[in-house]
Enzyme design. Structure first.
Site, PDB file in Angstrom:
ATOM      1  CB  SER A 183      -2.648   7.782   9.395  1.00  0.00           C
ATOM      2  OG  SER A 183      -1.718   8.826   9.174  1.00  0.00           O
ATOM      3  CE1 TYR A 231      -9.347   3.131   3.481  1.00  0.00           C
ATOM      4  CE2 TYR A 231      -9.739   3.615   0.878  1.00  0.00           C
ATOM      5  CZ  TYR A 231      -8.888   3.683   2.371  1.00  0.00           C
ATOM      6  OH  TYR A 231      -7.737   4.516   2.287  1.00  0.00           O
ATOM      7  CG  HIS A 240      -3.028   4.037   4.847  1.00  0.00           C
ATOM      8  ND1 HIS A 240      -4.094   3.612   5.454  1.00  0.00           N
ATOM      9  CD2 HIS A 240      -3.373   4.369   3.561  1.00  0.00           C
ATOM     10  CE1 HIS A 240      -5.051   3.596   4.522  1.00  0.00           C
ATOM     11  NE2 HIS A 240      -4.517   4.157   3.292  1.00  0.00           N
ATOM     12  CD  GLU A 243      -6.670   1.224   1.501  1.00  0.00           C
ATOM     13  OE1 GLU A 243      -6.298   1.739   2.574  1.00  0.00           O
ATOM     14  OE2 GLU A 243      -6.883   1.492   0.439  1.00  0.00           O
ATOM     15  CG  HIS A 303      -2.250   0.844   0.833  1.00  0.00           C
ATOM     16  ND1 HIS A 303      -2.875   0.984  -0.350  1.00  0.00           N
ATOM     17  CD2 HIS A 303      -2.681   1.671   1.650  1.00  0.00           C
ATOM     18  CE1 HIS A 303      -3.817   1.608  -0.465  1.00  0.00           C
ATOM     19  NE2 HIS A 303      -3.992   2.389   1.015  1.00  0.00           N
TER      20      HIS A 303
END
Length: 759
Positions: free
Chosen positions: A325, A563, A275, A520, A165
């Site tokens: 994140s 997602y 991520h 995701e 990713h």
């Protein structure tokens, strides 16, 4: 995708207006029946929060049961595509076009097989790409088939292609139209680099197959990820959230592969959710982001480890990455207010543009480079500590069962039974308004914002969406409360915009079950999915009652279905919910389909999972507006490879060493398994040894077009001697390029800097 720039919407409209032809796609197979599932959370008592297994015996000691032996193979190969003049894949930003290379991209393949039955094996691949992809997977499987009968064992059901990713690799290789828009279409060179390198990594893994054992362990990494969509996460039931100590999964799971012949370790495979957005959308250098750093550091460390075999491969795979994140300092308003972004919708002054996540080294004008290295280092450090402790404390995978399943399921209208007994269905794929708002990792523009479940203030966006495909009343009701911006699942001109057919894939080795997700999954989605599989494995006796199942989730793999949120998160309609393609029942549909096919992994199953309806392969029908290299030329009185700006004679360690050369377009030769740049060290006898190349993070290759009409370009090669603790000595910089003449002939050349001393 961390951000869906408004260019997606505008580009969509442009495509809808310009394209007047349609390529008919008529693929389909008979549908299959499904078993229905019921999730009983009460079965989870005593199970660790994030991985669903217990690595201790009844006395509380680490489990050390003697493991079974399997055929194990690992392989690694270069998949670096065009590093310049091509849009980067991930942020959907038209202006983010490649200008160089910091670190080559790789495919890492791990094969586990039954020594007694060659048909029972699987390949788990970790590619330094944004995601898996349908076209890429077709290309890999076709390439494996072309290798002959020896490779016929690798097929649809047992090959998983996952992406780390990363948002900083070349784009233009995906199967569907929507992600092709910001890259100006499809690029065969970019696609082929990934396919060829992935096949080579499997070949190398296959050729290295030896008997060995697999051990598993876990560790917590506290400072490498946060939840970027906390407001949506908090919509999940409090009693469910209270079962977990964190709002993202902090657990890293690591498999260690050890060959039996000499006891040396040949590789590790890890899962951890964060991520690949450490490198920001305003930087244009190709790299593998934080997981590429972690893999690089681990493999470098193993070169000096006596327990590691030559060619050791470290794979750092994603897990339930959706709402995570790496920008661990949180999301802040960069509008002069220096306040945190609004929790509900990640806005600053009711707009999204100024809300940005901050990495650990926020404040440096480096596009997130140092923060990227640090988040990668933290994953590496956690993995290394775990690896070093596994000799004394780990769980050994045992049991002869190696099973795999894969099927395609059409999610445009997949009907199933929910745990409460009611009937539910999925919808044709669609994107909501908040899709265009992006996230704090990469915000959107104009009046789009997250947490938007109503009509937009600007009716222009409804017009844009209507040019693509106007959603029916049935589609609007099915996707509710998502306000549809792009009805991509019902847009088929000139070919499909997004997938409606999804991959369902699961692997099993002994008590280990690997869910392979094409999308995701958010933190809570991944937890529910793993738990459902764990409970089903226990209740159905899929795993022996004397052994606790181990369930992990990897992805995004095989395709890219955007997602997967919980129904509660979907209702909030932040970016993740707006990007959940198939409506509010998406997660439950994935769980239902997974559990329905799970019996194919049992010891007694003699059948293979059905193929299902094959998705289209758009490689040979994809549009492209990407121009090729016309020609290269050196300036008057100069030759390719000449030094324009020379190095200094002496540098202190920690300095940046740099030289500028007369260059040529790197697209002329991708130099796979090779390098554009190198640092050489002088030996005592006057010979030279290469010590750094494109694999190394600290060596930066930058290309600049200085005169398009005349075909002139420069290359800057920089070495950051503050990374890696280089030895004092005499060095020089090398540049390896390839020029294209007006007639199309490509000629290789070299450039060499003056020597310099590092003290």
């Amino acid at each position: 995708m961390a951000r869906s720039h408004v260019a997606v919407a505008l580009g969509a409209a442009l495509f809808a207006l310009l394209i007047t032809f349609q390529l008919a796609v008529n693929l389909g197979c008979l549908q299959v029946g499904f078993w229905h599932w019921r999730l009983n959370q009460g079965q989870k008592a005593g199970i660790p929060q994030t991985q669903f297994y217990n690595a201790k015996d009844d006395a509380g000691n680490a489990a050390t049961t003697e493991g079974s032996q399997y055929l194990l193979g690992v392989g690694k190969a270069d998949i670096t595509g065009p590093v310049v003049e091509l849009n980067l894949m991930g942020y959907a930003n038209l202006s983010q076009v490649g200008t160089g290379l910091r670190q080559r991209l790789y495919s890492r393949a791990f094969i586990v097989g039954d020594p007694e039955d060659s048909n029972n094996r699987f390949v788990y691949m970790v590619l330094d790409t944004h995601s898996g992809d349908t076209a890429i997977r077709y290309g890999i499987l076709e390439g494996l088939a072309d290798l002959g009968p020896e490779y016929s064992v690798y097929s649809q059901k047992n090959v998983a292609i996952t992406g780390t990713h990363s948002h900083s690799g070349p784009g233009a290789w995906l199967n569907y139209l929507l992600p092709q828009i910001t890259s100006l279409g499809f690029n065969k060179q970019s696609y082929q680099a990934i396919v060829d390198g992935a096949i080579l990594s499997i070949q190398r893994a296959h050729e290295s197959l030896e008997l060995g054992t697999v051990n598993v362990g876990t560790t917590n990494i506290q400072n490498a990820n946060i939840n970027r969509s906390l407001y949506a996460y908090l919509a999940n039931p409090k009693e469910e959230r209270d079962r977990y100590s964190d709002n993202v999964d902090k657990t890293m799971t690591l498999l260690k592969f050890t060959r039996a012949s000499d006891g040396k370790d040949v590789g590790v495979l890890t899962w951890f959710a964060v991520h690949g957005t450490s490198l920001l959308g305003n930087q244009t250098i190709i790299a593998a982001d934080n997981k590429g750093v972690a893999a690089y550091l681990f493999e470098q460390e193993m070169k000096g480890n006596s327990n590691a075999a030559d060619g050791f491969v470290a794979g750092f795979s994603q897990s339930n990455v959706g709402d995570t994140s790496p920008n661990v300092l949180g999301a802040w308003c960069e509008d002069g207010s220096n306040t945190e972004c609004k929790l509900e919708d990640s806005t600053c002054g009711n707009r999204s543009e100024a809300c940005h996540g901050r990495g650990p080294y926020f404040g440096l004008n480096d596009g997130g480079t140092k923060s990227c290295y640090e988040i990668g280092r933290r994953q590496f450090a956690g993995a290394l500590d775990l690896y070093n402790s596994m000799a004394e404390s780990s769980t050994t995978i045992s049991g002869s069962s190696i099973r795999s399943l894969h099927t395609f399921v059409d999610f445009s209208n997949f009907t199933f039974v929910l745990p409460n007994g009611s009937i539910a269905a999925t919808c044709p794929a669609a994107m909501g308004h908040s899709f265009a708002a992006g996230t704090s990792d990469g915000p959107g523009a104009f009046d789009f914002k997250q947490n938007d479940s109503g009509s937009p203030d600007n009716p222009l966006w409804n017009v844009v969406g209507g040019l693509i495909s106007k959603p029916s009343h049935k589609q609007i009701a099915c996707q509710y409360p998502k306000p549809i911006l792009l009805n991509v699942g019902e847009a088929h001109r000139p070919y499909d915009w997004s997938p409606n057919i999804v991959d369902i894939q699961v692997f099993r080795i002994g008590q280990l079950i690997i869910i392979v997700s094409p999308g995701e999954a958010t933190t809570m989605s991944g937890r529910r999915w793993r738990e459902a599989v764990y409970n089903a494995a226990v209740s159905s006796s899929l795993i022996a009652s004397t052994t606790s199942p181990i369930v992990v989730l990897g992805g995004p793999a095989n395709s890219y279905t955007h997602y997967i949120t919980t129904e509660e998160e979907y209702g909030i309609q932040r970016y993740e919910g707006a990007s959940t393609l198939y409506g509010p029942n998406t997660l439950n549909a994935y769980i239902n389909a997974t559990l329905g096919f799970l019996p194919y992994l049992s010891d007694t199953s003699t059948d293979s999972s059905p193929f299902g309806p094959f998705p289209p392969n758009n490689v040979n029908r994809s549009l492209s507006f990407i121009t090729g290299v016309v020609f290269d030329a050196a300036p008057l009185f100069k030759s390719f490879g000449d030094v324009i700006i020379e190095v200094s004679t002496t540098y202190t360690r920690g300095a940046i060493v740099s030289a500028t050369f007369v260059g040529a377009n790197p697209r002329n030769n991708l130099r796979l398994e090779d390098t554009y740049a190198a640092v050489e060290k002088e030996n005592d006898d006057g010979s030279w040894t290469r010590v750094k190349d494109d694999e190394d993070w600290e060596l930066l290759f930058e290309w600049t077009r200085t005169n398009k009409a005349l075909g002139h370009s420069n290359v800057i090669i920089s070495w950051d001697t503050g990374i890696g603790d280089p030895e004092p000595g005499v060095y020089r910089i090398k540049y390896y390029g390839d020029s294209k003449s007006l007639g199309g002939k490509i000629t290789g050349f070299e450039g060499t800097s003056a020597v310099f001393t590092l003290v």
